[in-house]
Structure formats: C-alpha cells, structure tokens
Design a protein around this motif. Structure first.
Motif, mmCIF file in Angstrom:
data_model
loop_
_atom_site.group_PDB
_atom_site.id
_atom_site.type_symbol
_atom_site.label_atom_id
_atom_site.label_comp_id
_atom_site.label_asym_id
_atom_site.label_seq_id
_atom_site.Cartn_x
_atom_site.Cartn_y
_atom_site.Cartn_z
ATOM 1 N N GLY A 122 0.822 -1.202 0.000
ATOM 2 C CA GLY A 122 0.000 0.000 0.000
ATOM 3 C C GLY A 122 0.854 1.248 0.000
ATOM 4 N N ARG A 130 -3.414 3.738 -2.697
ATOM 5 C CA ARG A 130 -3.666 2.427 -3.301
ATOM 6 C C ARG A 130 -3.367 1.362 -2.261
ATOM 7 N NH1 ARG A 130 1.128 -0.947 -3.246
ATOM 8 N NH2 ARG A 130 2.933 0.361 -3.754
ATOM 9 N N ASP A 132 -2.933 -3.083 -2.102
ATOM 10 C CA ASP A 132 -2.879 -4.358 -2.800
ATOM 11 C C ASP A 132 -3.336 -5.467 -1.855
ATOM 12 O OD1 ASP A 132 -1.717 -2.806 -4.734
ATOM 13 O OD2 ASP A 132 0.318 -3.535 -4.399
ATOM 14 N N VAL A 220 -13.524 4.602 -5.405
ATOM 15 C CA VAL A 220 -12.584 3.637 -5.973
ATOM 16 C C VAL A 220 -12.387 4.041 -7.428
ATOM 17 C CG1 VAL A 220 -12.149 1.226 -6.556
ATOM 18 C CG2 VAL A 220 -13.265 1.804 -4.383
ATOM 19 N N HIS A 223 -8.689 -0.207 -10.567
ATOM 20 C CA HIS A 223 -8.397 -1.558 -10.113
ATOM 21 C C HIS A 223 -7.521 -2.231 -11.156
ATOM 22 C CE1 HIS A 223 -11.889 -2.086 -12.754
ATOM 23 N NE2 HIS A 223 -11.445 -3.315 -12.962
ATOM 24 N N GLU A 224 -6.615 -3.081 -10.700
ATOM 25 C CA GLU A 224 -5.713 -3.740 -11.631
ATOM 26 C C GLU A 224 -5.112 -4.981 -10.996
ATOM 27 O OE1 GLU A 224 -1.886 -1.185 -11.875
ATOM 28 O OE2 GLU A 224 -3.447 0.144 -11.068
ATOM 29 N N LYS A 226 -1.823 -7.150 -10.222
ATOM 30 C CA LYS A 226 -0.372 -7.035 -10.066
ATOM 31 C C LYS A 226 0.275 -8.407 -9.934
ATOM 32 C CE LYS A 226 1.144 -3.565 -10.031
ATOM 33 N NZ LYS A 226 1.468 -2.662 -11.178
ATOM 34 N N ARG A 232 -4.897 -4.849 -7.030
ATOM 35 C CA ARG A 232 -4.780 -3.492 -6.498
ATOM 36 C C ARG A 232 -6.075 -2.715 -6.666
ATOM 37 N NH1 ARG A 232 0.484 -0.339 -8.214
ATOM 38 N NH2 ARG A 232 1.218 -1.857 -6.660
ATOM 39 N N LEU A 233 -6.418 -1.943 -5.610
ATOM 40 C CA LEU A 233 -7.503 -0.974 -5.662
ATOM 41 C C LEU A 233 -6.927 0.408 -5.397
ATOM 42 C CD1 LEU A 233 -10.298 -2.837 -3.643
ATOM 43 C CD2 LEU A 233 -10.362 -2.283 -6.099
ATOM 44 N N ARG A 234 -7.340 1.390 -6.192
ATOM 45 C CA ARG A 234 -6.932 2.772 -6.017
ATOM 46 C C ARG A 234 -8.123 3.597 -5.538
ATOM 47 N NH1 ARG A 234 -1.945 3.783 -8.093
ATOM 48 N NH2 ARG A 234 -1.089 2.255 -9.553
ATOM 49 N N GLU A 236 -9.621 7.591 -4.044
ATOM 50 C CA GLU A 236 -9.446 9.023 -3.877
ATOM 51 C C GLU A 236 -10.555 9.538 -2.979
ATOM 52 O OE1 GLU A 236 -9.329 11.045 -7.609
ATOM 53 O OE2 GLU A 236 -7.442 10.102 -8.248
#
Length: 238
Positions: A122, A130, A132, A220, A223-224, A226, A232-234, A236
């Motif tokens: 993170g 973010r 993970d 959110v 998302h991706e 890794k 991973r979540l991002r 704000e």
C-alpha cells in the motif's frame, strides 16, 4: 530522545520544543515534535519552526536517522542548540493525510471482513492511495461493490480509538497484522493500535481522524492485477 506528540494527539498542529542537537548534514533534533516522521506508507509531515527573534525555518522532511528524529530544514540557516522554537504542522496537508490513512483502514477492514484477504502492499499521498490484496480476481463489479461497502462504514460514523497492547498480547491476536508478512520489528515491546470501532483493529503508528464521518466520500478510481494473487484498488477522497 524526542517525544512524539502525534502518537497521542493527531490533532496537535502547534507545539513548543527545544533544539537538543544539530546533525552533521544540518538537520535539527528537537526534544519534542508534533510533525509525523513518516512510515507505514504515510508520508512525513512538513511545516515550520520559528524562534522568539523572528527567524523562521521551513521543515521539508522529518525522519529517523541514526537513532534520532531529524528535522531537515530548507536553506542553510539553522537554529542553535538550546534554542526554544515554536513549531507548526502544515495542517491542511496533514489532515488530508489523516483522512486518507483512515480511508485505507476502512478499505482494509471491509476487504478483510467480507473477503478474508490479506494486504500485500500500500501507499498514500494526500487525498489518494492504493492498496494491494491477496486476491485471485479483480473486476469492475467487485471494485464497485467495495466502494459501496466502504462508504457505508463512513456513514456509520464509527469512532476511532488509539490504544496500545503488550507485544505478547499483540502476538496472540492473529488478526492484528493485516499484511501478508508481519512487519512489526522484533524489538517492539508495546504495540500501538488503531481501532475503528466495530470494524477494524490494527497495529499502526500513523495519524488518523477521530470518526469515520471525517473521511468523507471515498471513490474507488481504479483496479488492476499485479500478479496471479495480487490485486490493487486505487482510491481518492472527494
């Protein structure tokens, strides 16, 4: 030894301190500080120090170095050992980091509670972060579901309590460490904890708000994948 005021009062934005040492590279060591030293993904604070004669020094970094808490100042001017200083935290930045850090704990608490996933990494900056997780799958639908659930926790206005426990008690509490690898140094005898009441209890040394309502709405935004079991979540803050 520098007294770390932020450990007991994250809302302390001003403080008085005495210069106890200067480092070879021009850093300043104080007897006490409210400036967060950085760690656990949370950046250090910045701020100002000033003396009774009107001299002002901008603090651009605070960190542990050689066993001391060193305040790095902008420019070449330095106070002298024994000087009494008034310190101010850059509060807007700090408070946004407090909200961001608490948002990450809400995210971590929901994903642990509802999906049983450990944290694998993170990071954060003011207003964005973010995290993970040890998850095999990540979809837009999942990200949307998580966003709804974490904002439910914000709306529940859960109190956030700072406390501590002995290392023995911490070691006997398997859910206290949410990271895949236990990152607590072996020498720590007392473990500081952050408890989002009814949701999330973790070992943590950072600064947080007093209630989840202060975080505001969390989005959110990404998302991706890794890795095979690392997603991973991002987020704000609005």
């Amino acid at each position: 030894m520098t007294e770390l005021l932020f450990l007991n009062d994250a809302y302390a934005s001003e403080f008085t301190a005495t210069v106890i040492d200067l480092t070879d590279d021009g850093g300043v060591v104080l007897d006490r500080t409210a400036l967060y030293i950085g760690g656990g993904g949370q950046p250090c604070d910045v701020g100002t120090l000033s003396d009774a004669g009107g001299a002002n020094y901008r603090v651009v970094k605070v960190a542990r170095s050689g066993g001391a808490i060193v305040h790095t100042l902008e420019g070449d001017a330095r106070p002298d050992p024994g000087d009494e200083l008034h310190g101010k935290v850059d509060w807007d930045r700090r408070y946004l980091l407090m909200r961001t850090h608490t948002a990450l704990h809400i995210l971590c608490g929901v994903v642990w509670r509802d999906y049983g996933a450990h944290v694998t990494g993170g990071d954060m900056r003011p207003g964005a972060a973010r995290m993970d997780f040890e998850l095999e799958n990540m979809t837009a639908e999942f990200a949307g579901e998580v966003e709804a659930r974490i904002n439910q926790e914000v709306a529940r206005e859960r109190d956030i309590v700072v406390d501590s426990m002995t290392r023995a008690d911490a070691d006997a509490h398997p859910d206290l460490i949410r990271t895949k690898i236990n990152l607590l140094p072996a020498g720590i005898k007392e473990v500081r904890t952050i408890d989002i009441s009814g949701l999330d209890l973790q070992a943590d040394g950072g600064t947080h708000v007093r209630n989840t309502r202060e975080v505001g709405r969390i989005k959110v935004v990404g998302h991706e994948s890794k890795g095979r079991i690392n997603k991973r979540l991002r987020i704000e803050l609005e």
